[in-house]
Enzyme design. Structure first.
Site, PDB file in Angstrom:
ATOM      1  CD  GLU A 115      -2.866  -1.279   2.346  1.00 35.71           C
ATOM      2  OE1 GLU A 115      -2.763  -0.446   3.263  1.00 35.71           O
ATOM      3  OE2 GLU A 115      -3.755  -2.154   2.307  1.00 35.71           O
ATOM      4  CD  GLU A 160      -4.599  -8.180   1.462  1.00 33.56           C
ATOM      5  OE1 GLU A 160      -5.485  -7.503   2.012  1.00 33.56           O
ATOM      6  OE2 GLU A 160      -3.391  -7.900   1.533  1.00 33.56           O
TER       7      GLU A 160
HETATM    8  C1  XIL Z   1      -6.278  -6.962   8.039  1.00 34.00           C
HETATM    9  C2  XIL Z   1      -6.588  -8.194   8.876  1.00 34.00           C
HETATM   10  O1  XIL Z   1      -7.472  -9.026   8.162  1.00 34.00           O
HETATM   11  C3  XIL Z   1      -7.182  -7.792  10.209  1.00 34.00           C
HETATM   12  O2  XIL Z   1      -7.321  -8.928  11.053  1.00 34.00           O
HETATM   13  C4  XIL Z   1      -6.299  -6.742  10.894  1.00 34.00           C
HETATM   14  O3  XIL Z   1      -6.937  -6.293  12.076  1.00 34.00           O
HETATM   15  C5  XIL Z   1      -6.040  -5.573   9.968  1.00 34.00           C
HETATM   16  O4  XIL Z   1      -5.475  -6.040   8.750  1.00 34.00           O
HETATM   17  N1  XIL Z   1      -4.982  -4.976   3.503  1.00 34.00           N
HETATM   18  C6  XIL Z   1      -3.950  -5.809   3.926  1.00 34.00           C
HETATM   19  C7  XIL Z   1      -4.189  -6.761   5.034  1.00 34.00           C
HETATM   20  O5  XIL Z   1      -2.894  -5.830   3.279  1.00 34.00           O
HETATM   21  O6  XIL Z   1      -3.031  -6.972   5.799  1.00 34.00           O
HETATM   22  C8  XIL Z   1      -5.318  -6.320   5.941  1.00 34.00           C
HETATM   23  O7  XIL Z   1      -5.576  -7.350   6.881  1.00 34.00           O
HETATM   24  C9  XIL Z   1      -6.549  -5.989   5.121  1.00 34.00           C
HETATM   25  C10 XIL Z   1      -6.270  -4.862   4.163  1.00 34.00           C
END
Ligand code: XIL
Length: 357
Positions: A154, A259
Site C-alpha cells: 500500500e 486478499e
Molecule cells: C487486516 C486483517 O485481516 C485484520 O485482522 C487486521 O486487524 C487488519 O489487517 N490490507 C492488507 C491486510 O494488506 O493486511 C489487511 O488485513 C486488510 C487490508
C-alpha cells in the site's frame, strides 16, 4: 413412504459427501494456485473444522496478521517468532505454497520504528538500518520455506502519488527500492511482490505501474503485483477488473489476487441506524446469497480468461465468521458460512472452474 424417505436421506448424505470431495485446488488451471489467509486459531489447530477444509481445498496460505511488523518485531531488540513459525510450519507440513505478508507497510508497525533519539523522528540512516535489520532477520529466517514476499504494501495513494507514509517521509522515495533490495539480499530465491488495493481505479493503478516500471528500470528484482481484491457486489465492474488485470500484466509481471473477498455491507458512517448499517443481522436473504454466487463466478471467469497472467488467487479468510469485514456487524464475504458449510458461492466457483477448463 418410509423407503422413499430413507432413499432421499441416503442421497442427501451422498450428495453432501460428494460435495466435500470437490477441492478448489484440483480445479484450478495449471500455473494458478488457490490459497487462503489463516488466523491463529487455524494454524494452531484449535479450529479443527477449518483446518480440515483448508488442508483439503487450498494449495497456498497467507498469514492474516502474524508476519506483520508489529507482531513479529514488537521492539527494537526483540523479535517474536513463535506464532509465525507455527504458521509457516502449517504450510510446510502440507506442502503448501507459503506467502509472507508483509515487510514494509505504514500500518501494524510499532511506533518505535519511526522514533529517533531525543523525541525526534528517526532519520533516513536509522530508518534504513531498521528496515534492513527487519527484512534480513525475518526473510532470512524463513529462507527456503517462504515462496514469495509482499515486500511493500500500500505505498500508493488514491491519486497515484507515493503515499506520505512514515517510511517515505523518513527515508525518501527510494525506500521502496531499498526494501526490495534488502529482501533480495536476504533470500535471492524468494519471489518479491508489490501489493495494493483499488487497482481498478485508473489514477491509482497508473501510480502503481509507474512505481513498478521505475523499479524495473533500476534493475531491482520484482516478480509480481498483488491486487488485494477487496471488492463489493457491483464495484469494481467486471470490465474494470479485466482492464486492470491486462494493464498490470503488461509490466511483464505476474498478477495475483492476494486478499479476495466481497463485502456485502453498505459503506455508511459510524452511528448510522442499525437496520441500515447491519441489514443482515438475522441472516442473508436467498436473493443476496445468489447475487454473491454470481459475483464470485464472474470474478473467477475473468481470472480464467487471463489464466496465463494470473498465478494466484488468495481468499482473505476461510469462513464468514473469520472475516475482518464483520467489525461488529454481520458480513458474508467468503465461500464458507459461519458453520463452515460451503455456500452457493462455493458451488458457483466450482462450476465456473469446471466450465472454464
Ligand atoms: C487486516 C486483517 O485481516 C485484520 O485482522 C487486521 O486487524 C487488519 O489487517 N490490507 C492488507 C491486510 O494488506 O493486511 C489487511 O488485513 C486488510 C487490508
Amino acid at each position: 413412504m418410509m423407503r422413499w424417505l430413507i432413499a432421499i436421506a441416503g442421497f442427501a448424505v451422498f450428495a453432501a459427501s460428494a460435495h466435500q470431495e470437490t477441492a478448489l485446488k484440483d480445479l484450478m488451471p495449471k500455473g494458478m494456485v488457490i490459497g487462503v489467509a489463516l488466523n491463529q486459531r487455524q494454524f494452531d489447530g484449535v479450529d479443527a473444522a477449518a483446518v480440515d477444509i483448508i488442508t483439503k481445498q487450498f494449495s497456498q496460505i497467507s498469514p492474516e496478521n502474524v508476519l506483520k511488523f508489529q507482531p513479529i518485531h514488537p521492539a527494537a531488540d526483540r523479535y517474536a517468532f513463535e506464532a509465525a513459525d507455527r504458521f509457516v510450519q502449517f504450510g510446510v507440513d502440507r506442502r503448501m505454497q507459503v506467502v509472507g505478508h508483509t515487510l514494509v507497510w505504514h500500518s501494524q508497525t510499532g511506533a518505535w520504528v519511526f522514533q529517533g533519539t531525543d523525541g525526534r523522528p528517526a532519520d533516513r540512516d536509522m530508518l534504513l538500518a531498521r528496515m534492513r535489520d527487519h527484512i534480513r532477520t525475518v526473510v532470512g529466517r524463513y529462507k527456503g520455506r517462504i515462496h514469495g514476499w509482499d515486500v511493500v504494501n500500500e505505498a500508493i495513494d488514491e491519486d497515484g502519488s507515493l503515499r506520505k507514509s512514515p517510511w517515505q517521509v523518513g527515508i525518501g522515495d527510494d525506500y521502496v527500492a531499498k526494501a526490495f533490495e534488502f529482501a533480495r539480499e536476504a533470500d535471492p530465491d524468494a519471489e518479491l511482490y508489490y501489493n495494493d488495493f483499488n487497482l481498478e481505479k485508473p489514477a491509482k493503478r497508473a501510480g502503481v505501474i509507474k512505481l513498478v516500471r521505475d523499479l524495473q528500470a533500476r534493475n531491482v528484482r520484482i516478480d509480481g503485483i498483488g491486487n488485494q481484491g477487496h471488492w463489493r457486489l457491483d464495484t469494481p465492474t467486471i470490465d474494470e477488473i479485466d482492464t486492470a488485470l491486462v494493464e498490470l500484466h503488461a509490466t511483464g509481471l505476474k498478477v495475483m489476487y492476494t486478499e479476495l473477498d466481497i463485502n456485502l455491507l453498505p459503506n455508511i458512517p459510524r452511528g448510522a441506524d442499525p437496520s441500515i448499517a447491519n441489514p443482515y443481522a438475522n441472516g442473508l436473504p436467498d436473493e443476496m446469497q445468489q447475487q454473491l454466487a454470481r459475483r464470485y463466478a464472474d470474478v473467477f471467469r475473468v481470472f480464467l480468461k487471463h489464466r496465463h497472467a494470473v498465478t494466484r488467487v488468495t481468499l482473505w479468510g476461510l469462513s464468514d465468521a473469520d472475516s475482518w469485514l464483520n467489525r461488529g456487524r454481520l458480513n458474508y464475504p467468503l465461500l464458507w458460512d459461519r458453520q463452515r458449510r460451503p455456500k452457493p458461492a462455493f458451488d458457483a466457483v466450482v462450476a465456473a472452474l469446471r466450465n472454464g477448463k
